[in-house]
Design an enzyme around this catalytic site. Structure first.
Site, PDB file in Angstrom:
ATOM      1  N   ARG A  78       0.837  -1.203   0.000  1.00  0.00           N
ATOM      2  CA  ARG A  78       0.000   0.000   0.000  1.00  0.00           C
ATOM      3  C   ARG A  78       0.869   1.249   0.000  1.00  0.00           C
ATOM      4  NH1 ARG A  78      -2.713   2.952   4.124  1.00  0.00           N
ATOM      5  NH2 ARG A  78      -2.280   1.344   5.690  1.00  0.00           N
ATOM      6  N   ASP A  96      -7.046  16.736 -17.340  1.00  0.00           N
ATOM      7  CA  ASP A  96      -7.252  15.345 -17.724  1.00  0.00           C
ATOM      8  C   ASP A  96      -6.704  15.205 -19.144  1.00  0.00           C
ATOM      9  OD1 ASP A  96      -8.215  12.918 -18.718  1.00  0.00           O
ATOM     10  OD2 ASP A  96     -10.081  13.036 -17.575  1.00  0.00           O
TER      11      ASP A  96
END
Length: 395
Positions: free
Chosen positions: A51, A175
């Protein structure tokens, strides 16, 4: 040879680790591990828990950093996980300006989640620099861009927005999914954060969902890393490995896909049953000049209007080469219906105001033979009614 001196074709192969340091393997291994033995405890080591970091993920992050001319990069479990990690770092009382023609998932995040956290937002006509300026308020903290947009391929002037943002000390986010690092590098224009849905062209094989975020700002990078760890939204090792493999052929794939898109857009524009075609590579596309001042191609996605839902249904029922599916950017051509797929979460009234109507079809061109693709599309168009549902043709 220094990385910064390499050409793009070479960077795609050598922009990140190519071989395994321990074995010499010609492919970065999939480190399918949740945790790592701490042999020198209590001394710190680079990898302790997946993680927090994983060697396979690190290899992907180094590669995308190289391609986007960035220092820091983070790989997330989906494009929306990447968008969320960025946008949900605004705070209560902040205001963000965004484009009207925006991906449906981002729209839903902003309109449903922002109010819960007391974050304000304004949608503007992304083609109008003055509209961006007018939307800026005393509590505005960031500007979010998507260019060319999904699904109407509207163009935002990146340099113009960045200049405006710097004047008011605002964070700029873009984006860059449709263009990828192959055709557009927003960091070069001063954008602070670049987001990719790596599900699409970067991976290119419709077998992974992933998101990537890059930046050159150390403070932003530290915040993103902390957010990624807290949310647990990192990309698993196997998916990282698949994207690393896909990246190596990205330029070759996309050059063919763009060649197909240019050809298909021009041919569909001539077709009597196609009301309109939206594609930056067309001479009459609004914003074409600005687009080609900041990108090196029109991309591999085009959208066309068949006038009605009934026509779209008839069209989809008779195509055989493209698949009809959510998403884009695969080696196979993909037809999508934004009205009930990518933009279904946007209220109907807003959809129509944006131009996301019931007749709109989005095509992501694959690497098939362009003539075969055109024949298949024309065969399907033969089954579309001309008159009963189709409004006046717009050229």
């Amino acid at each position: 040879m220094e990385m910064k001196k390499m050409e793009l074709d070479t960077k795609l192969i050598h922009g990140g680790p190519l071989t395994d340091l321990h074995t010499g393997s010609s492919s970065v291994p999939i480190y399918q591990a949740s945790t790592f033995h701490q042999a020198q405890f209590p001394e710190s080591q680079e990898f302790t828990y997946t993680r927090f970091g994983n060697p396979t993920r690190k290899a992907l992050e180094e590669t995308i950093s190289c391609l986007e001319f960035a220092k820091y990069s983070y790989a997330f479990a989906s494009g929306m996980a990447a968008i969320s990690a960025v946008l949900l770092n605004f705070s209560q009382g902040d205001h963000v300006v965004l484009p009207k023609d925006i991906y449906g998932g981002a729209y839903q995040l902003v309109t449903e989640m922002f109010p819960r956290y007391g974050i304000e937002y304004t949608f503007v006509d992304e083609t109008d620099l003055n509209a961006w300026k007018k939307a800026i308020k005393g509590n505005t903290k960031g500007i979010y861009i998507e260019t060319p947009s999904n699904p109407l391929l509207t163009v935002t002037d990146i340099r113009g927005v960045v200049k405006l943002a710097k004047k008011y000390n605002l964070l700029t986010i873009i984006d860059n999914t449709f263009m990828t690092p192959i055709f557009q590098n927003p960091i070069k224009f001063g954008v602070d954060i670049v987001i990719h849905s790596a599900t699409k062209f970067i991976n290119g094989h419709s077998d992974v969902t992933a998101g990537l975020v890059v930046t050159n700002d150390q403070e932003i990078a530290e915040t993103l890393f902390k957010t990624q760890k807290m949310l647990g939204s990192m990309l698993p090792p196997y998916d990282c490995w698949l994207i690393l493999r896909g990246i190596k052929t990205m330029k070759i794939r996309m050059e063919k896909e763009v060649e197909n898109a240019v050809f298909i857009a021009k041919e569909l524009q001539k077709h009597s049953k196609v009301k309109a075609v939206y594609y930056p590579g067309l001479e009459n596309h609004n914003g074409r000049e600005i687009h080609f001042s900041q990108a090196s191609s029109g991309g591999a996605v085009l959208t066309f209007d068949l006038g009605s839902y009934e026509n779209v249904k008839d069209f989809f029922a008779h195509v055989s080469i493209p698949i009809v599916a959510v998403s884009l950017g695969g080696v196979e051509s993909i037809l999508s219906y934004p009205y009930t797929m990518s933009h279904a979460v946007i209220p109907e009234k807003e959809r129509f105001e944006l131009g996301v109507t019931e007749g709109l079809v989005r095509l992501s061109c694959g690497i098939e033979d362009k003539n075969d693709l055109l024949k298949d599309l024309c065969k399907a168009l033969d089954h579309v009614k001309s008159g009963e549902y189709l409004t006046e043709k717009i050229l």
